[in-house]
Design a protein around this motif. Structure first.
Motif, short mmCIF file in Angstrom:
data_model
loop_
_atom_site.label_atom_id
_atom_site.label_comp_id
_atom_site.label_asym_id
_atom_site.label_seq_id
_atom_site.Cartn_x
_atom_site.Cartn_y
_atom_site.Cartn_z
N UNK A 15 -1.04 4.58 -5.43
CA UNK A 15 -1.02 4.33 -6.87
C UNK A 15 0.39 3.97 -7.35
N UNK A 16 1.40 4.48 -6.65
CA UNK A 16 2.80 4.23 -7.01
C UNK A 16 3.40 3.10 -6.17
N UNK A 17 3.00 3.00 -4.90
CA UNK A 17 3.58 2.01 -3.99
C UNK A 17 5.02 2.38 -3.66
N UNK A 18 5.80 1.39 -3.33
CA UNK A 18 7.24 1.56 -3.08
C UNK A 18 7.94 0.32 -3.62
N UNK A 19 8.00 0.21 -4.97
CA UNK A 19 8.56 -1.00 -5.59
C UNK A 19 9.95 -1.38 -5.11
N UNK A 20 10.77 -0.37 -4.77
CA UNK A 20 12.13 -0.66 -4.29
C UNK A 20 12.12 -1.41 -2.96
N UNK A 21 11.02 -1.28 -2.21
CA UNK A 21 10.88 -1.98 -0.93
C UNK A 21 9.90 -3.14 -1.01
N UNK A 22 9.49 -3.50 -2.22
CA UNK A 22 8.60 -4.64 -2.40
C UNK A 22 7.12 -4.33 -2.23
N UNK A 23 6.75 -3.04 -2.22
CA UNK A 23 5.35 -2.65 -2.11
C UNK A 23 4.86 -2.32 -3.52
N UNK A 25 2.64 -1.21 -6.81
CA UNK A 25 1.67 -0.14 -7.10
C UNK A 25 0.26 -0.65 -6.87
N UNK A 26 -0.59 0.22 -6.33
CA UNK A 26 -1.96 -0.16 -6.04
C UNK A 26 -2.17 -0.70 -4.63
N UNK A 27 -1.09 -0.75 -3.83
CA UNK A 27 -1.20 -1.26 -2.46
C UNK A 27 -1.71 -0.16 -1.54
N UNK A 28 -2.92 -0.34 -0.97
CA UNK A 28 -3.43 0.68 -0.04
C UNK A 28 -2.60 0.72 1.24
N UNK A 29 -2.62 1.86 1.90
CA UNK A 29 -1.84 2.07 3.13
C UNK A 29 -2.09 0.97 4.16
N UNK A 30 -3.35 0.56 4.27
CA UNK A 30 -3.73 -0.44 5.26
C UNK A 30 -3.04 -1.79 5.02
N UNK A 31 -2.61 -2.04 3.79
CA UNK A 31 -1.95 -3.31 3.45
C UNK A 31 -0.43 -3.22 3.43
N UNK A 32 0.11 -2.03 3.66
CA UNK A 32 1.56 -1.88 3.76
C UNK A 32 1.98 -2.55 5.08
N UNK A 33 2.98 -3.43 5.05
CA UNK A 33 3.38 -4.14 6.27
C UNK A 33 3.75 -3.19 7.41
N UNK A 34 3.45 -3.59 8.63
CA UNK A 34 3.72 -2.76 9.81
C UNK A 34 5.21 -2.49 9.99
N UNK A 35 6.07 -3.37 9.47
CA UNK A 35 7.51 -3.17 9.65
C UNK A 35 8.16 -2.38 8.50
#
Length: 51
Positions: A15-23, A25-35
């Protein structure tokens, strides 16, 4: 959406994501880049476990 926790204690909340790293809010874990790495300790996504 499930939260994931790093051994250092950082919790990835989709729900928060990681905006400082370009992720956005709303980005599910499965869509977080592998790197992507923990913004606190630098461990890889592989080190995280479901909360």
């Amino acid at each position: 959406m499930a939260k994931y926790v790093c051994p250092c204690g950082y919790e990835y909340d989709p729900a928060v994501g990681d905006p400082d790293s370009g992720i956005a809010p709303g980005t599910p874990w499965e869509e977080v880049p592998a790197d992507w790495v923990c913004p606190i300790c630098g461990l890889s996504k592989d080190a995280f476990t479901p909360a």
